[in-house]
Design a protein around this motif. Structure first.
Motif, PDB file in Angstrom:
ATOM      1  N   LYS A  25      -2.981   9.897  14.508  1.00 52.33           N
ATOM      2  CA  LYS A  25      -1.730  10.652  14.439  1.00 52.33           C
ATOM      3  C   LYS A  25      -1.929  12.106  14.856  1.00 52.33           C
ATOM      4  O   LYS A  25      -1.085  12.694  15.542  1.00 52.33           O
ATOM      5  N   ASN A  26      -3.049  12.680  14.468  1.00 58.99           N
ATOM      6  CA  ASN A  26      -3.333  14.062  14.836  1.00 58.99           C
ATOM      7  C   ASN A  26      -3.468  14.220  16.349  1.00 58.99           C
ATOM      8  O   ASN A  26      -3.066  15.232  16.916  1.00 58.99           O
ATOM      9  N   ARG A  27      -4.004  13.200  17.013  1.00 61.52           N
ATOM     10  CA  ARG A  27      -4.229  13.284  18.454  1.00 61.52           C
ATOM     11  C   ARG A  27      -3.011  12.883  19.278  1.00 61.52           C
ATOM     12  O   ARG A  27      -2.822  13.385  20.384  1.00 61.52           O
ATOM     13  N   THR A  28      -2.208  11.966  18.747  1.00 62.18           N
ATOM     14  CA  THR A  28      -1.122  11.404  19.560  1.00 62.18           C
ATOM     15  C   THR A  28       0.270  11.647  18.991  1.00 62.18           C
ATOM     16  O   THR A  28       1.266  11.481  19.701  1.00 62.18           O
ATOM     17  N   GLY A  29       0.339  12.001  17.722  1.00 53.40           N
ATOM     18  CA  GLY A  29       1.644  12.130  17.075  1.00 53.40           C
ATOM     19  C   GLY A  29       2.230  10.790  16.670  1.00 53.40           C
ATOM     20  O   GLY A  29       3.361  10.725  16.187  1.00 53.40           O
ATOM     21  N   LYS A  30       1.460   9.713  16.829  1.00 58.20           N
ATOM     22  CA  LYS A  30       1.933   8.369  16.503  1.00 58.20           C
ATOM     23  C   LYS A  30       1.110   7.796  15.356  1.00 58.20           C
ATOM     24  O   LYS A  30       0.027   8.285  15.043  1.00 58.20           O
ATOM     25  N   ASN A  31       1.623   6.735  14.758  1.00 55.86           N
ATOM     26  CA  ASN A  31       0.929   6.049  13.680  1.00 55.86           C
ATOM     27  C   ASN A  31       0.380   4.713  14.165  1.00 55.86           C
ATOM     28  O   ASN A  31       0.983   4.051  15.025  1.00 55.86           O
ATOM     29  N   ILE A  32      -0.746   4.315  13.601  1.00 57.47           N
ATOM     30  CA  ILE A  32      -1.242   2.965  13.816  1.00 57.47           C
ATOM     31  C   ILE A  32      -0.299   2.000  13.103  1.00 57.47           C
ATOM     32  O   ILE A  32       0.111   2.249  11.966  1.00 57.47           O
ATOM     33  N   ASP A  33       0.048   0.914  13.759  1.00 59.02           N
ATOM     34  CA  ASP A  33       0.966  -0.057  13.169  1.00 59.02           C
ATOM     35  C   ASP A  33       0.246  -1.168  12.418  1.00 59.02           C
ATOM     36  O   ASP A  33       0.754  -1.665  11.409  1.00 59.02           O
ATOM     37  N   MET A  34      -0.897  -1.591  12.906  1.00 58.10           N
ATOM     38  CA  MET A  34      -1.645  -2.646  12.227  1.00 58.10           C
ATOM     39  C   MET A  34      -3.107  -2.607  12.651  1.00 58.10           C
ATOM     40  O   MET A  34      -3.467  -1.923  13.610  1.00 58.10           O
ATOM     41  N   VAL A  35      -3.915  -3.338  11.921  1.00 55.68           N
ATOM     42  CA  VAL A  35      -5.355  -3.418  12.196  1.00 55.68           C
ATOM     43  C   VAL A  35      -5.752  -4.884  12.309  1.00 55.68           C
ATOM     44  O   VAL A  35      -5.284  -5.728  11.528  1.00 55.68           O
ATOM     45  N   LEU A  36      -6.623  -5.185  13.250  1.00 57.20           N
ATOM     46  CA  LEU A  36      -7.232  -6.505  13.365  1.00 57.20           C
ATOM     47  C   LEU A  36      -8.721  -6.336  13.639  1.00 57.20           C
ATOM     48  O   LEU A  36      -9.110  -5.713  14.622  1.00 57.20           O
ATOM     49  N   LEU A  37      -9.537  -6.886  12.752  1.00 57.99           N
ATOM     50  CA  LEU A  37     -10.988  -6.928  12.941  1.00 57.99           C
ATOM     51  C   LEU A  37     -11.412  -8.395  13.054  1.00 57.99           C
ATOM     52  O   LEU A  37     -10.564  -9.272  13.179  1.00 57.99           O
ATOM     53  N   ASN A  38     -12.696  -8.657  13.009  1.00 61.07           N
ATOM     54  CA  ASN A  38     -13.138 -10.044  13.125  1.00 61.07           C
ATOM     55  C   ASN A  38     -13.973 -10.463  11.923  1.00 61.07           C
ATOM     56  O   ASN A  38     -14.790  -9.703  11.393  1.00 61.07           O
ATOM     57  N   HIS A  39     -13.760 -11.703  11.518  1.00 60.62           N
ATOM     58  CA  HIS A  39     -14.443 -12.288  10.365  1.00 60.62           C
ATOM     59  C   HIS A  39     -15.955 -12.227  10.528  1.00 60.62           C
ATOM     60  O   HIS A  39     -16.695 -11.907   9.592  1.00 60.62           O
ATOM     61  N   GLY A  40     -16.434 -12.515  11.751  1.00 62.76           N
ATOM     62  CA  GLY A  40     -17.871 -12.509  12.001  1.00 62.76           C
ATOM     63  C   GLY A  40     -18.508 -11.142  11.943  1.00 62.76           C
ATOM     64  O   GLY A  40     -19.735 -11.032  11.837  1.00 62.76           O
ATOM     65  N   LYS A  93       5.632 -10.055  10.150  1.00 62.57           N
ATOM     66  CA  LYS A  93       6.143  -8.691   9.992  1.00 62.57           C
ATOM     67  C   LYS A  93       5.008  -7.689  10.131  1.00 62.57           C
ATOM     68  O   LYS A  93       3.870  -7.950   9.728  1.00 62.57           O
ATOM     69  N   ILE A  94       5.324  -6.544  10.713  1.00 65.27           N
ATOM     70  CA  ILE A  94       4.404  -5.416  10.763  1.00 65.27           C
ATOM     71  C   ILE A  94       5.027  -4.276   9.986  1.00 65.27           C
ATOM     72  O   ILE A  94       6.151  -3.862  10.273  1.00 65.27           O
ATOM     73  N   LYS A  95       4.317  -3.838   8.977  1.00 69.52           N
ATOM     74  CA  LYS A  95       4.822  -2.796   8.065  1.00 69.52           C
ATOM     75  C   LYS A  95       6.194  -3.175   7.518  1.00 69.52           C
ATOM     76  O   LYS A  95       7.089  -2.338   7.410  1.00 69.52           O
ATOM     77  N   GLY A  96       6.342  -4.453   7.187  1.00 71.30           N
ATOM     78  CA  GLY A  96       7.559  -4.926   6.535  1.00 71.30           C
ATOM     79  C   GLY A  96       8.727  -5.215   7.453  1.00 71.30           C
ATOM     80  O   GLY A  96       9.798  -5.595   6.986  1.00 71.30           O
ATOM     81  N   LYS A  97       8.555  -5.051   8.771  1.00 71.89           N
ATOM     82  CA  LYS A  97       9.653  -5.284   9.711  1.00 71.89           C
ATOM     83  C   LYS A  97       9.286  -6.399  10.691  1.00 71.89           C
ATOM     84  O   LYS A  97       8.127  -6.554  11.075  1.00 71.89           O
ATOM     85  N   ASP A  98      10.312  -7.155  11.079  1.00 76.72           N
ATOM     86  CA  ASP A  98      10.092  -8.241  12.038  1.00 76.72           C
ATOM     87  C   ASP A  98       9.533  -7.697  13.344  1.00 76.72           C
ATOM     88  O   ASP A  98       9.896  -6.599  13.789  1.00 76.72           O
TER      89      ASP A  98
END
Length: 254
Positions: free
Chosen positions: A99-114, A183-188
């Motif tokens: 947010k500090n660099r772009t003025g935007k927020n991250i909407d979601m995160v995806l990592l990997n189980h492995g 949903k992402i952050k509670g929205k469709d």
């Protein structure tokens, strides 16, 4: 025979007989030298590195937080407590930077189980814990994705049915693997929206067959390792008590 002819023939004979033979590699031999604790220690080297080793060991074993239980990536079907913790930690630590660099927020995160390489043991949590959980040098990146690409992401999760760590995404499927809720952050999820998805550079480059990231070149490199995000989160958390929740579930008819 004239002298000049004799000298000429002698020169030719000497020239061709003095040429260096062509050399070529015909055989390679090697010997395996096994390095074990039976090898004698070089006292000079040991004395030189000992202060540095002691400093690193002390730093790695410094207590950052406390885990109220032991958590494993095998404890859970579609989401796990340790996976939820790691994905939430990446969101909490990376979002202010993004947010500090772009003025935007991250909407979601995806990592990997492995990518979860160890359990999180009950008791004191240290920097060493973070290195055990994430020994790789994977860094956090943020990818701008259209809603249609999010569909590819959710379809991947449904098809794999593995507890890949996610944060801010809620996904429910029925017994037939059809989406009941996404949903992402509670929205469709809307196909025309742009979503900023945090992941790691390994997955962005197609790791674990996550090819949906590479269809978009809007990439933000944070130069922030996942391990460092975990360490920063441990310092703030004090007590670690993640849970398995409903962020990714399959609804089964009774």
């Amino acid at each position: 025979m004239r002298l000049t002819h004799f000298i000429f023939l002698l020169y030719i004979f000497t020239f061709f007989n003095c040429k260096q033979p062509k050399l070529g590699l015909t055989k390679i031999e090697g010997k395996q030298i096994e390095i074990t604790d039976t090898l004698p220690i070089a006292s000079e080297i040991e004395a030189y590195i000992k202060p540095y080793r002691n400093h690193i060991e002390k730093d790695l074993d410094s207590v950052l937080a406390y885990s109220i239980s032991t958590y494993s990536k095998s404890n859970g079907e579609l989401n796990t407590a340790i996976g939820n913790f790691m994905a939430d930690a990446v969101y909490d630590e990376a979002n202010p930077i993004f947010k500090n660099r772009t003025g935007k927020n991250i909407d979601m995160v995806l990592l990997n189980h492995g990518g979860i390489r160890s359990i999180l043991s009950k008791g004191n949590v240290t920097k060493r814990t973070a290195y055990e959980l994430m020994p790789f040098e994977n860094s956090i990146v943020v990818v701008a994705m259209k809603g249609s690409q999010i569909d590819s992401l959710t379809n991947y999760l449904i098809k794999r049915k593995r507890a890949h760590p996610i944060s801010k995404l809620k996904l429910s499927i029925n017994e037939n693997d059809k989406i009941v809720e996404a949903k992402i952050k509670g929205k469709d999820v809307k196909s025309d929206n742009i979503y900023y998805v945090a992941t790691n550079d390994y997955l962005y480059n197609g790791g674990d067959s996550m090819s949906f990231f590479k269809t978009n070149d809007s990439l933000y490199v944070l130069n922030y390792k996942i391990r460092n995000a975990l360490i920063d989160h441990f310092k703030k958390a004090d007590t670690i008590s993640p849970v398995i929740d409903n962020r990714f579930i399959q609804i089964k008819n009774k």
